[in-house]
Design a protein around this motif. Structure first.
Motif, PDB file in Angstrom:
ATOM      1  N   ALA A 119      45.211  22.374   2.942  1.00  0.00           N
ATOM      2  CA  ALA A 119      44.240  21.626   3.750  1.00  0.00           C
ATOM      3  C   ALA A 119      44.378  21.974   5.227  1.00  0.00           C
ATOM      4  O   ALA A 119      43.373  22.156   5.939  1.00  0.00           O
ATOM      5  CB  ALA A 119      44.430  20.124   3.528  1.00  0.00           C
ATOM      6  N   LEU A 120      45.622  22.083   5.694  1.00  0.00           N
ATOM      7  CA  LEU A 120      45.840  22.446   7.097  1.00  0.00           C
ATOM      8  C   LEU A 120      45.371  23.869   7.389  1.00  0.00           C
ATOM      9  O   LEU A 120      44.738  24.126   8.426  1.00  0.00           O
ATOM     10  CB  LEU A 120      47.327  22.296   7.438  1.00  0.00           C
ATOM     11  N   LEU A 155      41.415  21.961  17.778  1.00  0.00           N
ATOM     12  CA  LEU A 155      41.540  23.146  16.937  1.00  0.00           C
ATOM     13  C   LEU A 155      41.922  24.367  17.770  1.00  0.00           C
ATOM     14  O   LEU A 155      42.787  25.158  17.378  1.00  0.00           O
ATOM     15  CB  LEU A 155      40.229  23.409  16.193  1.00  0.00           C
ATOM     16  N   LEU A 213      43.058  25.574   5.815  1.00  0.00           N
ATOM     17  CA  LEU A 213      41.600  25.599   5.794  1.00  0.00           C
ATOM     18  C   LEU A 213      41.018  24.947   7.041  1.00  0.00           C
ATOM     19  O   LEU A 213      40.028  25.428   7.607  1.00  0.00           O
ATOM     20  CB  LEU A 213      41.086  24.890   4.534  1.00  0.00           C
ATOM     21  N   LEU A 214      41.633  23.852   7.480  1.00  0.00           N
ATOM     22  CA  LEU A 214      41.159  23.177   8.683  1.00  0.00           C
ATOM     23  C   LEU A 214      41.299  24.066   9.913  1.00  0.00           C
ATOM     24  O   LEU A 214      40.380  24.164  10.741  1.00  0.00           O
ATOM     25  CB  LEU A 214      41.944  21.877   8.874  1.00  0.00           C
ATOM     26  N   LEU A 215      42.456  24.722  10.026  1.00  0.00           N
ATOM     27  CA  LEU A 215      42.733  25.500  11.233  1.00  0.00           C
ATOM     28  C   LEU A 215      42.022  26.850  11.262  1.00  0.00           C
ATOM     29  O   LEU A 215      41.633  27.317  12.341  1.00  0.00           O
ATOM     30  CB  LEU A 215      44.244  25.724  11.366  1.00  0.00           C
ATOM     31  N   THR A 240      39.602  28.179   8.570  1.00  0.00           N
ATOM     32  CA  THR A 240      38.299  28.358   7.919  1.00  0.00           C
ATOM     33  C   THR A 240      37.242  27.433   8.508  1.00  0.00           C
ATOM     34  O   THR A 240      36.063  27.813   8.614  1.00  0.00           O
ATOM     35  CB  THR A 240      38.426  28.115   6.404  1.00  0.00           C
ATOM     36  N   ALA A 241      37.642  26.230   8.910  1.00  0.00           N
ATOM     37  CA  ALA A 241      36.673  25.290   9.473  1.00  0.00           C
ATOM     38  C   ALA A 241      36.061  25.751  10.798  1.00  0.00           C
ATOM     39  O   ALA A 241      34.867  25.517  11.023  1.00  0.00           O
ATOM     40  CB  ALA A 241      37.326  23.916   9.634  1.00  0.00           C
ATOM     41  N   ALA A 250      37.638  17.243  18.811  1.00  0.00           N
ATOM     42  CA  ALA A 250      38.172  17.894  17.616  1.00  0.00           C
ATOM     43  C   ALA A 250      38.166  19.411  17.769  1.00  0.00           C
ATOM     44  O   ALA A 250      39.115  20.094  17.372  1.00  0.00           O
ATOM     45  CB  ALA A 250      37.361  17.481  16.389  1.00  0.00           C
TER      46      ALA A 250
END
Length: 375
Positions: free
Chosen positions: A287-288, A7, A290-292, A294-295, A3
């Motif tokens: 969501a994308l 990213l 934040l995933l790309l 901020t996560a 994962a």
């Protein structure tokens, strides 16, 4: 680990696209002396702009290289003495015409109605219309350079995006996202070549249009009820068979959009719902993002705490790739890169909150701007 690597690859690919757009495809009008022979009308809609119109109007009066320049100002129901300020600054300059606006009829929002009044009440001689907002300050050859680029690009509408002046922490967190988003996710060359109206972008702070093409597209009457009237106008131009282009206008114009956090918050809140469309689409996009963006730093911190340095390194690489994208965007558009880009994950979170707030207030019919309701 898989994962984290995914990213890195995804964010690096998007940053690569930002770089390609910034280096290969972004138009950059010449900042030096330019001369145009056709008549040009600069159209300035104003509503309660007494505190900020003076630098804008003085810059318009100082334009060079446009012998046939007209400056048409519309006082759109101001209650703060905006018209008096315009008269004081313009004096007896024959190039300036001050109009008094009328209340928008049902079905019209204020900004499109003000722009339409300007476009339809200006004299017939100008072949190019330049729409400028009161918070924009142009350099002396900005209008001439923008018109020159409009003709060189052979497009109906050119949007030379100004340099955004960011002074407060809120400015620096949110404002750079405007340029970053379209440089990262919008295929600029495809946008220019494609006839698809959905593939369009523009910034209303400084718009230059061929007058005949503008009228053929229906002008601002075609986007009367649209919150994002600039983008919708670009789409209307495409539907009418015209072409559009974005340009880096950072050497031609600067813009301080909001004076403080409440103005910035409310300014974005009124329009973000229209940017994303259906709430489900907004949820997917946010969501994308934040995933790309901020996560990765959160994942890096968690992996490091859990004793997984390889995963932490990969996640940190994804974070750095996102930071690099912000740096590229800032360098390409006259923005501030350091240390602001390091806070990119926080910027995305703030954007997400503003978007949720926008949908929340719209659902409750509580969106307003400049004392008028937003549909």
């Amino acid at each position: 680990m898989t994962a984290a690597l995914a990213l890195v690859v995804a964010v690096a690919a998007l940053t690569g696209h930002t770089l390609v757009n910034a280096v290969a495809w972004l138009r950059r009008p010449a900042a030096g002396p330019a001369e145009v022979t056709e008549a040009v009308a600069v159209l300035l809609p104003l509503r309660d702009e007494a505190d900020r119109v003076t630098p804008c109007l003085r810059a318009l009066l100082a334009q060079r290289g446009v012998p046939g320049l007209r400056i048409v100002v519309l006082d759109d129901g101001s209650g703060d003495g905006t018209a008096d300020v315009v008269r004081t600054v313009a004096g007896a300059d024959p190039r300036v015409t001050l109009l008094t606006g009328v209340t928008p009829p049902p079905g019209w929002l204020g900004k499109p109605h003000a722009c339409w009044q300007l476009a339809t009440r200006v004299d017939p001689a100008p072949t190019v219309l330049a729409f400028v907002d009161a918070d924009v300050v142009l350099t002396p050859y900005a209008v001439a350079a923008a018109v020159t680029e409009l003709r060189a690009a052979d497009v109906t509408l050119l949007s030379p995006y100004p340099r955004i002046v960011a002074r407060t922490a809120a400015d620096r967190l949110v404002q750079p996202l405007l340029q970053w988003l379209w440089l990262t996710f919008l295929p600029l060359r495809a946008m220019e070549r494609s006839r698809r109206p959905s593939l369009a972008a523009a910034g209303g702070q400084f718009l230059v249009v061929d007058r005949a093409g503008y009228l053929r597209a229906g002008g601002h009457a075609a986007v009367a009820d649209r919150v994002l009237e600039d983008i919708e106008l670009a789409r209307a131009v495409k539907r009418a068979g015209g072409r559009i282009a974005l340009a880096d206008g950072s050497r031609l114009a600067s813009c301080r959009m909001y004076d403080d956090w409440p103005q910035l918050r409310d300014g974005y809140t009124k329009s973000l719902w229209a940017t994303f469309g259906h709430p489900s689409a907004a949820a997917v996009v946010l969501a994308l993002l934040l995933l790309l963006y901020t996560a990765p730093p959160l994942l890096a911190a968690g992996a490091l705490a859990a004793g997984a340095p390889v995963v932490a390194g990969a996640a940190f690489g994804a974070y750095l790739a996102g930071v690099a994208g912000r740096v590229v965007s800032a360098r390409a558009t006259g923005g501030r890169a350091w240390p602001d880009a390091l806070a990119h994950p926080v910027s995305v979170v703030v954007l997400g909150w503003l978007t949720v707030r926008s949908y929340h207030l719209r659902k409750r019919r509580r969106l307003t701007w400049r004392g008028r309701p937003v549909i």
